[in-house]
Write an enzyme that holds these catalytic residues in place. Structure first.
Site, PDB file in Angstrom:
ATOM      1  N   GLY A  50      60.592  68.464  69.654  1.00 30.51           N
ATOM      2  CA  GLY A  50      60.967  67.098  69.979  1.00 30.51           C
ATOM      3  C   GLY A  50      59.804  66.168  69.677  1.00 30.51           C
ATOM      4  N   HIS A  51      59.234  66.349  68.474  1.00 26.09           N
ATOM      5  CA  HIS A  51      58.122  65.502  68.028  1.00 26.09           C
ATOM      6  C   HIS A  51      57.889  65.744  66.540  1.00 26.09           C
ATOM      7  CE1 HIS A  51      55.757  69.164  68.030  1.00 26.09           C
ATOM      8  NE2 HIS A  51      56.069  69.377  69.294  1.00 26.09           N
ATOM      9  N   ALA A  52      57.002  64.909  65.976  1.00 23.21           N
ATOM     10  CA  ALA A  52      56.551  65.099  64.591  1.00 23.21           C
ATOM     11  C   ALA A  52      55.028  65.069  64.604  1.00 23.21           C
ATOM     12  CB  ALA A  52      57.091  63.979  63.697  1.00 23.21           C
ATOM     13  N   ARG A  97      60.885  67.665  64.517  1.00 21.85           N
ATOM     14  CA  ARG A  97      61.415  69.022  64.674  1.00 21.85           C
ATOM     15  C   ARG A  97      61.744  69.344  66.133  1.00 21.85           C
ATOM     16  NH1 ARG A  97      56.850  71.389  63.531  1.00 21.85           N
ATOM     17  NH2 ARG A  97      56.503  69.463  62.380  1.00 21.85           N
ATOM     18  N   ILE A 122      53.630  62.492  67.138  1.00 19.01           N
ATOM     19  CA  ILE A 122      54.503  61.335  67.370  1.00 19.01           C
ATOM     20  C   ILE A 122      55.613  61.865  68.273  1.00 19.01           C
ATOM     21  CG2 ILE A 122      55.967  59.557  66.352  1.00 19.01           C
ATOM     22  CD1 ILE A 122      54.478  60.058  63.691  1.00 19.01           C
TER      23      ILE A 122
END
Ligand code: TYD
Length: 132
Positions: A50-52, A97, A122
């Protein structure tokens, strides 16, 4: 961008005593490995990620069990089901992702091109979209 993500097959040395696979940096993964971590004991129904990352590239292998990796480049989403230890998923930088559908006793190995740095994350999807 999402099409730069790809499954990479690893060497598989078949042996009646048990099989063996291996990973060499800049050979089987297209980056220098700065860090390894692994995700395990994931309770049923939970998701990770749940981030990049702004700069980190990753290579994810299901060493045991199975799970899904959902990638999103801001325009398109693609789901990869990982369930074998002799291939992995290469994830370029700047891809959102999420990992979910973990099977019981699954073990996810993640190789990263950078040391851990919270500043490289992020974690807000709208901010990710605005970067893109
Ligand atoms: P995080 O990357 O957010 O987990 P996930 O994406 O799987 O949900 O990391 C969870 C916590 O672990 C966070 O507080 C940072 C810490 N962490 C480290 O200290 N070093 C690491 O190499 C990683 C991957 C996480």
């Amino acid at each position: 961008m999402i099409f730069d993500a790809k499954i990479i097959d690893l060497p598989k040395i078949l042996d009646k005593r048990g099989n063996l696979s291996f990973i060499e940096e800049e050979n089987h993964v297209p980056f220098k490995i700065e860090r390894s971590f692994w995700i395990y004991d994931v309770p049923g129904g939970e998701s990770r990620g749940g981030h990049a990352y702004k700069t980190s590239e990753e290579f994810i292998v299901a060493l045991s069990g199975s799970f899904d990796v959902v990638l999103d480049d801001g325009k398109e989403k693609k789901t990869f089901h990982l369930n074998r230890s002799y291939y992995g998923l290469y994830v370029p930088k700047m891809i959102w992702r999420e990992m979910n559908n973990f099977s019981t006793n699954s073990l996810a190995l993640v190789l990263s091109s950078t040391m851990y740095d919270e500043g490289d994350y992020i974690r807000d999807y709208n901010i990710f979209r605005s970067y893109k």
